[in-house]
Scaffold this active site. Structure first.
Site, PDB file in Angstrom:
ATOM      1  N   CYS A 125      -0.701   4.206  -6.452  1.00 33.66           N
ATOM      2  CA  CYS A 125      -1.571   3.479  -5.521  1.00 33.66           C
ATOM      3  C   CYS A 125      -1.709   2.070  -6.067  1.00 33.66           C
ATOM      4  O   CYS A 125      -1.926   1.888  -7.272  1.00 33.66           O
ATOM      5  CB  CYS A 125      -2.939   4.155  -5.428  1.00 33.66           C
ATOM      6  SG  CYS A 125      -4.187   3.203  -4.513  1.00 33.66           S
ATOM      7  N   CYS A 151       0.862  -1.177   0.000  1.00 32.59           N
ATOM      8  CA  CYS A 151       0.000   0.000   0.000  1.00 32.59           C
ATOM      9  C   CYS A 151       0.899   1.227   0.000  1.00 32.59           C
ATOM     10  O   CYS A 151       1.733   1.380   0.894  1.00 32.59           O
ATOM     11  CB  CYS A 151      -0.886  -0.022   1.244  1.00 32.59           C
ATOM     12  SG  CYS A 151      -1.860   1.474   1.527  1.00 32.59           S
TER      13      CYS A 151
END
EC number: 5.1.1.3
Length: 261
Positions: free
Chosen positions: A183, A74
């Site tokens: 992302c 992440c």
């Protein structure tokens, strides 16, 4: 620590599957545990303190399952919490940062775009990285609303197309020649993005280089699994598992389960 112990992965949801898949391609014999904290997605709208708290909770879960290495799959968690995690725990950590370096080194127009969450773009680690490449202009854009739609499986929805068109046009108009997906959820949108930008703009994400780095780190630490059979792949999510299941081939050695954590 045993070499047969699993590699642990966590993300604010299903996005980190894009990272896990690259690891699984080059390390198929490794056992893995993937933790999808979808109930708390998106991390990108949370405070640094909240992100650190959730990252610590996820790490504790993976370490309690004897993970020999933790992949923070992440970008937002990496840029806000990786330093804290490395200081607190002794296992090797792999973080995910926007792949600015290859874009900055190869850009011909001197302008690159970065599509990422607010949590990543406002982090100290991201700003430090930006300062390292002052030879290019970085046009960053927050992808408001994209993660919840991807989590809901609405990858080809009109809503997500409308948002992408808005975000990408800002960068295309400024003559970028590289688009960095900052992302781990966003690579699921690569095919759609390609239909919305000129052909000369190259799309970059972190999946392959991060997986290669993970393999090197395991080798350096003497932690590679020497077994010849395909590893056991475990996936846990604290929300509906339907979308997660749709992204993973359901094989005999795969465990996909909804849990409370």
């Amino acid at each position: 620590m045993k070499n047969e112990n699993p590699i642990g992965f966590f993300d604010s949801g299903i996005g980190g599957i894009t990272i896990w898949k690259e690891f699984d391609k080059i390390l198929p014999h490794e056992n893995t545990i993937y933790l999808a904290d979808s109930r708390n997605a998106p991390y990108g709208q949370k405070t640094p303190e909240e992100i650190i708290f959730l990252s610590e909770k996820n790490t504790e879960y993976l370490l309690n399952r004897n993970s020999k290495m933790v992949v923070v799959a992440c970008n937002t968690a990496t840029t806000n919490a990786i330093d804290y995690l490395r200081e607190k725990y002794k296992v090797p950590f792999i973080g995910i940062e926007p792949a600015i370096k290859p874009a900055a080194l190869n850009s011909k127009t001197g302008k690159i775009g970065v599509l990422a969450t607010k949590g990543t773009l406002t982090s100290k680690l991201f700003h430090k990285a930006v300062k390292s490449y002052n030879n290019v202009e970085i046009i960053d854009q927050i992808g408001f609303g994209l993660v919840p739609l991807i989590e809901a499986g609405k990858i080809d929805s009109e809503e997500i197309k409308s948002l992408l068109k808005e975000y990408l046009s800002v960068m295309v108009q400024q003559d970028i020649d590289y688009l960095v997906l900052g992302c781990t959820h966003y690579p699921f949108l690569t095919d759609l993005i390609k239909t919305m930008i000129p052909d000369h703009i190259q799309i970059i994400d972190s999946g392959i280089p991060v997986a290669k780095h993970g393999k090197l780190l395991l080798e350096r630490c003497g932690l590679l699994n020497s077994q010849k059979t395909t590893g056991i792949k475990e996936f846990y999510i604290n929300a509906d598992e339907t979308v997660l299941k749709s992204l993973i081939s359901n094989k005999e050695n795969y465990i996909i389960q909804r849990m409370n954590f």
